[in-house]
Design an enzyme around this catalytic site. Sequence first.
Site, PDB file in Angstrom:
ATOM      1  CG  HIS A  84       5.055  18.128 -32.286  1.00 25.37           C
ATOM      2  ND1 HIS A  84       5.305  17.325 -33.365  1.00 25.37           N
ATOM      3  CD2 HIS A  84       3.763  18.508 -32.393  1.00 25.37           C
ATOM      4  CE1 HIS A  84       4.214  17.215 -34.098  1.00 25.37           C
ATOM      5  NE2 HIS A  84       3.260  17.921 -33.527  1.00 25.37           N
ATOM      6  CG  ASP A 163       1.328   8.243 -35.976  1.00 21.02           C
ATOM      7  OD1 ASP A 163       0.183   8.674 -35.803  1.00 21.02           O
ATOM      8  OD2 ASP A 163       2.233   8.908 -36.496  1.00 21.02           O
ATOM      9  NE  ARG A 170      -5.869  10.899 -36.883  1.00 22.26           N
ATOM     10  CZ  ARG A 170      -4.910  11.600 -36.258  1.00 22.26           C
ATOM     11  NH1 ARG A 170      -3.709  11.086 -36.089  1.00 22.26           N
ATOM     12  NH2 ARG A 170      -5.152  12.800 -35.806  1.00 22.26           N
ATOM     13  CB  SER A 185      -0.833  10.935 -33.883  1.00 19.90           C
ATOM     14  OG  SER A 185       0.007  11.275 -34.933  1.00 19.90           O
ATOM     15  CE  LYS A 189       4.020  11.208 -35.007  1.00 21.44           C
ATOM     16  NZ  LYS A 189       3.222  11.727 -36.079  1.00 21.44           N
TER      17      LYS A 189
HETATM   18  N1  URA Z   1       0.776  15.798 -36.115  1.00 20.43           N
HETATM   19  C1  URA Z   1       0.909  14.465 -35.903  1.00 20.43           C
HETATM   20  O1  URA Z   1       2.024  13.941 -35.886  1.00 20.43           O
HETATM   21  N2  URA Z   1      -0.186  13.750 -35.694  1.00 20.43           N
HETATM   22  C2  URA Z   1      -1.431  14.286 -35.687  1.00 20.43           C
HETATM   23  O2  URA Z   1      -2.385  13.566 -35.475  1.00 20.43           O
HETATM   24  C3  URA Z   1      -1.571  15.668 -35.919  1.00 20.43           C
HETATM   25  C4  URA Z   1      -0.431  16.409 -36.124  1.00 20.43           C
END
Ligand code: URA
Length: 435
Positions: A84, A163, A170, A185, A189
């Site tokens: 990520h 999310d 957000r 968040s 995932k």
């Molecule tokens: N990427 C995400 O998936 N969530 C966040 O809150 C910030 C960056």
Amino acid sequence: MPAYNPVELILAKRSGQALDADQIGYFIDNYMTGNIPDYQMSALLMAVCFKGLNDAETAALTEAYLASGQTLAFPEVPPVGDKHSTGGVGDKISLMLAPILASLGMRVPMISGRGLGHTGGTLDKLEAIPGFRTQFGLREFQQLVEKHGCALVGQSEELVPADKRIYALRDVTATVESPGLITASIMSKKIAEGARHLAIDLKVGSGAFMPDLDRAHELARLLVQTGANFGQKVRVLFSNMNSPLGLAVGNGLEMIEAIEYLKGNPLRDTAILTTELCSQLLLSSGMAKDADDAIAQIDAAVKSGQALRKLEEIIIAQGGDAQVLEDYSRLGSARHKLPILAESAGYVHSIDARAIGYALVRVKAGRMKVTDALDYGAGALLMPKVGTKLEVGEPIGEIHCNDLVAGNEAVKLVRAAYSIRPESCPPEDLLLGSL
Ligand code: URA
């Protein structure tokens, strides 16, 4: 689960109290069923931004997010890994990392995002390939990963829907930048997709949402701790996002850079970061016995062409036109290529990567709203890094565009993003540490 009064929970958080797992679960569940409206969720999010979430609250929020949807599970062998990135300018690492690791036998179920504001998104780069599909149901996604070792898709409705909804909220309530919210968040995932090994590229600098290393360390600690709570091994790499990564910024152009990498023509900074992140995952999963072994495996995957063949397999499996690998004109075109020339001589002291990202939104290489259309052929090629010496009139790079007026504006804005001064300046490190 006991019924709580949402106002009391918001008040408790606002006054700095920790919420327990039941209270957090109640809030998320009832938001998803419509009993708690957006305005109460927004108030709680804002209270969290001011007062923070401790480790237990972050784990509880991650759990509540996970419980809002379905999860995937793969057998332990072969190892399941993913990467990520917290987002940046010119960051095309996933396009190379996923096929390299999948070609070495790792399962890579990669759920990626779209670009917004100054940052790009992996899904947009992939969609520069005609026909390439990024939306699949959860079972189809699992089948793709089982059959091809890798799939690169967008978040489906079934996976962590809480999310998806809360992130959108957000985004419009200035409540993105909270370590606890970011951690829940991201990690929900990555846990839901079944990854057991995760490498996080935490960007720091002008083009990142983490401006300094201290704040990045706090987020990294929380990411590693939360992963461990769910049996996931997380390694965090801090990387410099003071300059755009590699040469290309823009969807089709970045796709070309990634393909060239897999053909054995890497650029220095993308090679360093790709190798480091791939190595972290090979080591974490036990697929490599030490760092030298990891690097040798990565080099062999590229030099033998097996990583490129894996990318071809993924493109075909996801409905894309694999001829892009030889015919780059299929990745979008630009009628105009406008040079960006240095107006003064000297050394590049700093680059405002964020300003470059926003400048390229003008030519539709990026977007300000999720609904904005992209021009896949638009973007920029940018050569100098911090420390590079430039003469007057020497090229900084070029803007590729189809709209000449927007392109000329982008030329000015990108040139202004380079601070060139007479005194020499050392190059900056790309890798800033790890956890
Ligand atoms: N990427 C995400 O998936 N969530 C966040 O809150 C910030 C960056």
